[in-house]
Design a protein around this motif. Sequence first.
Motif, PDB file in Angstrom:
ATOM      1  N   VAL A  35       0.857  -1.185   0.000  1.00  0.00           N
ATOM      2  CA  VAL A  35       0.000   0.000   0.000  1.00  0.00           C
ATOM      3  C   VAL A  35       0.895   1.237   0.000  1.00  0.00           C
ATOM      4  O   VAL A  35       1.732   1.413   0.881  1.00  0.00           O
ATOM      5  CB  VAL A  35      -0.952   0.005   1.207  1.00  0.00           C
ATOM      6  N   GLN A  36       0.703   2.095  -1.011  1.00  0.00           N
ATOM      7  CA  GLN A  36       1.532   3.280  -1.202  1.00  0.00           C
ATOM      8  C   GLN A  36       0.903   4.536  -0.604  1.00  0.00           C
ATOM      9  O   GLN A  36       1.588   5.345  -0.007  1.00  0.00           O
ATOM     10  CB  GLN A  36       1.774   3.519  -2.700  1.00  0.00           C
ATOM     11  N   ASP A  37      -0.418   4.718  -0.824  1.00  0.00           N
ATOM     12  CA  ASP A  37      -1.058   5.967  -0.410  1.00  0.00           C
ATOM     13  C   ASP A  37      -2.560   5.761  -0.281  1.00  0.00           C
ATOM     14  O   ASP A  37      -3.116   4.813  -0.829  1.00  0.00           O
ATOM     15  CB  ASP A  37      -0.773   7.061  -1.444  1.00  0.00           C
ATOM     16  N   VAL A  38      -3.198   6.667   0.436  1.00  0.00           N
ATOM     17  CA  VAL A  38      -4.654   6.681   0.560  1.00  0.00           C
ATOM     18  C   VAL A  38      -5.145   7.926  -0.171  1.00  0.00           C
ATOM     19  O   VAL A  38      -4.775   9.040   0.185  1.00  0.00           O
ATOM     20  CB  VAL A  38      -5.101   6.715   2.039  1.00  0.00           C
ATOM     21  N   ILE A  39      -5.954   7.730  -1.192  1.00  0.00           N
ATOM     22  CA  ILE A  39      -6.453   8.842  -1.993  1.00  0.00           C
ATOM     23  C   ILE A  39      -7.665   9.472  -1.324  1.00  0.00           C
ATOM     24  O   ILE A  39      -7.771  10.686  -1.208  1.00  0.00           O
ATOM     25  CB  ILE A  39      -6.772   8.378  -3.429  1.00  0.00           C
ATOM     26  N   ASP A  40      -8.599   8.654  -0.914  1.00  0.00           N
ATOM     27  CA  ASP A  40      -9.726   9.091  -0.094  1.00  0.00           C
ATOM     28  C   ASP A  40     -10.025   7.950   0.862  1.00  0.00           C
ATOM     29  O   ASP A  40      -9.242   7.007   0.944  1.00  0.00           O
ATOM     30  CB  ASP A  40     -10.936   9.524  -0.953  1.00  0.00           C
ATOM     31  N   GLY A  41     -11.094   7.996   1.569  1.00  0.00           N
ATOM     32  CA  GLY A  41     -11.365   6.983   2.579  1.00  0.00           C
ATOM     33  C   GLY A  41     -11.568   5.579   2.059  1.00  0.00           C
ATOM     34  O   GLY A  41     -11.537   4.626   2.822  1.00  0.00           O
ATOM     35  N   ARG A  42     -11.768   5.439   0.747  1.00  0.00           N
ATOM     36  CA  ARG A  42     -11.990   4.104   0.206  1.00  0.00           C
ATOM     37  C   ARG A  42     -11.166   3.793  -1.037  1.00  0.00           C
ATOM     38  O   ARG A  42     -11.213   2.687  -1.546  1.00  0.00           O
ATOM     39  CB  ARG A  42     -13.472   3.893  -0.087  1.00  0.00           C
ATOM     40  N   THR A  43     -10.394   4.757  -1.524  1.00  0.00           N
ATOM     41  CA  THR A  43      -9.552   4.556  -2.701  1.00  0.00           C
ATOM     42  C   THR A  43      -8.098   4.632  -2.283  1.00  0.00           C
ATOM     43  O   THR A  43      -7.693   5.582  -1.611  1.00  0.00           O
ATOM     44  CB  THR A  43      -9.846   5.623  -3.781  1.00  0.00           C
ATOM     45  N   LEU A  44      -7.337   3.617  -2.661  1.00  0.00           N
ATOM     46  CA  LEU A  44      -5.934   3.549  -2.281  1.00  0.00           C
ATOM     47  C   LEU A  44      -5.064   3.341  -3.511  1.00  0.00           C
ATOM     48  O   LEU A  44      -5.519   2.806  -4.514  1.00  0.00           O
ATOM     49  CB  LEU A  44      -5.693   2.362  -1.329  1.00  0.00           C
ATOM     50  N   LYS A 102     -16.587  14.667   7.530  1.00  0.00           N
ATOM     51  CA  LYS A 102     -15.915  14.140   8.721  1.00  0.00           C
ATOM     52  C   LYS A 102     -15.737  12.625   8.610  1.00  0.00           C
ATOM     53  O   LYS A 102     -14.679  12.099   8.961  1.00  0.00           O
ATOM     54  CB  LYS A 102     -16.681  14.486   9.994  1.00  0.00           C
ATOM     55  N   ALA A 103     -16.755  11.938   8.098  1.00  0.00           N
ATOM     56  CA  ALA A 103     -16.656  10.485   7.947  1.00  0.00           C
ATOM     57  C   ALA A 103     -15.503  10.119   7.014  1.00  0.00           C
ATOM     58  O   ALA A 103     -14.737   9.196   7.291  1.00  0.00           O
ATOM     59  CB  ALA A 103     -17.969   9.917   7.417  1.00  0.00           C
ATOM     60  N   VAL A 104     -15.362  10.859   5.933  1.00  0.00           N
ATOM     61  CA  VAL A 104     -14.294  10.587   4.973  1.00  0.00           C
ATOM     62  C   VAL A 104     -12.930  10.871   5.598  1.00  0.00           C
ATOM     63  O   VAL A 104     -12.005  10.064   5.493  1.00  0.00           O
ATOM     64  CB  VAL A 104     -14.492  11.407   3.680  1.00  0.00           C
ATOM     65  N   VAL A 105     -12.794  12.000   6.293  1.00  0.00           N
ATOM     66  CA  VAL A 105     -11.520  12.360   6.928  1.00  0.00           C
ATOM     67  C   VAL A 105     -11.148  11.325   7.989  1.00  0.00           C
ATOM     68  O   VAL A 105      -9.982  10.894   8.074  1.00  0.00           O
ATOM     69  CB  VAL A 105     -11.587  13.787   7.530  1.00  0.00           C
ATOM     70  N   ASP A 106     -12.114  10.918   8.807  1.00  0.00           N
ATOM     71  CA  ASP A 106     -11.849   9.894   9.823  1.00  0.00           C
ATOM     72  C   ASP A 106     -11.369   8.600   9.184  1.00  0.00           C
ATOM     73  O   ASP A 106     -10.431   7.957   9.657  1.00  0.00           O
ATOM     74  CB  ASP A 106     -13.096   9.614  10.664  1.00  0.00           C
ATOM     75  N   ALA A 107     -12.024   8.214   8.093  1.00  0.00           N
ATOM     76  CA  ALA A 107     -11.650   6.977   7.403  1.00  0.00           C
ATOM     77  C   ALA A 107     -10.246   7.090   6.816  1.00  0.00           C
ATOM     78  O   ALA A 107      -9.460   6.138   6.906  1.00  0.00           O
ATOM     79  CB  ALA A 107     -12.661   6.651   6.317  1.00  0.00           C
ATOM     80  N   ILE A 108      -9.921   8.237   6.230  1.00  0.00           N
ATOM     81  CA  ILE A 108      -8.581   8.426   5.666  1.00  0.00           C
ATOM     82  C   ILE A 108      -7.526   8.223   6.746  1.00  0.00           C
ATOM     83  O   ILE A 108      -6.539   7.513   6.533  1.00  0.00           O
ATOM     84  CB  ILE A 108      -8.446   9.822   5.018  1.00  0.00           C
ATOM     85  N   ASP A 109      -7.738   8.842   7.910  1.00  0.00           N
ATOM     86  CA  ASP A 109      -6.764   8.726   9.004  1.00  0.00           C
ATOM     87  C   ASP A 109      -6.578   7.268   9.433  1.00  0.00           C
ATOM     88  O   ASP A 109      -5.446   6.805   9.606  1.00  0.00           O
ATOM     89  CB  ASP A 109      -7.196   9.566  10.201  1.00  0.00           C
ATOM     90  N   ILE A 110      -7.662   6.552   9.608  1.00  0.00           N
ATOM     91  CA  ILE A 110      -7.585   5.155  10.048  1.00  0.00           C
ATOM     92  C   ILE A 110      -6.923   4.285   8.983  1.00  0.00           C
ATOM     93  O   ILE A 110      -6.052   3.463   9.284  1.00  0.00           O
ATOM     94  CB  ILE A 110      -8.988   4.599  10.391  1.00  0.00           C
ATOM     95  N   VAL A 111      -7.338   4.461   7.735  1.00  0.00           N
ATOM     96  CA  VAL A 111      -6.780   3.641   6.653  1.00  0.00           C
ATOM     97  C   VAL A 111      -5.277   3.902   6.518  1.00  0.00           C
ATOM     98  O   VAL A 111      -4.491   2.973   6.327  1.00  0.00           O
ATOM     99  CB  VAL A 111      -7.530   3.885   5.324  1.00  0.00           C
ATOM    100  N   LYS A 112      -4.867   5.163   6.646  1.00  0.00           N
ATOM    101  CA  LYS A 112      -3.429   5.473   6.592  1.00  0.00           C
ATOM    102  C   LYS A 112      -2.695   4.753   7.716  1.00  0.00           C
ATOM    103  O   LYS A 112      -1.643   4.140   7.493  1.00  0.00           O
ATOM    104  CB  LYS A 112      -3.197   6.979   6.699  1.00  0.00           C
TER     105      LYS A 112
END
Length: 159
Positions: A33-42, A66-76
């Motif tokens: 995994v290189q990067d997180v583009i948004d909360g569901r696209t990597l 907020k849901a998207v930002v929270d998801a980005i942080d967790i996925v990262k």
Amino acid sequence: MAFFSIAAIGIGVAVLYFVVRSMGTNKQFIVDVQDVIDGRTLKVRVEGKDISVVLAGIGFPPNDDKAVVDAIDIVKDIAIGRRLFMEIYKEVQGLMYVTLKSSNGDCLNEIMLDKGLARYEYNGLGFIGTMVSKEASAKREELGNWAKNRELFKPRYGD
């Protein structure tokens, strides 16, 4: 004679079942995994190429940044820099809908749903039972996006 006919039919059905099942087998790869583009696209590296993939079954409440930002942080935190197993569920116009799992079987898609960080979105995938049950559990426990006081923290549009 009837026994042999029934046995032959049974064997034929079994062979047909395994042929159809093998045709529907999902493709699996080991990815970095290189990067997180948004909360569901990597962005992942697979077989020496960087590609974008979408986490299958993952969606967010409409207009909820907020849901998207929270998801980005967790996925990262969970995924970046890690080597994971990727299974492709569906490919549409070159875009792959995937699940990502660790070597011990933990599934990123399921973790997001289990923690209430996303909502199950069908995307033409049908029901993926484990993901649906993870979302139901988060709803029951009022976690993340399902929390009763969550509305207080959503952005207000038009203010």
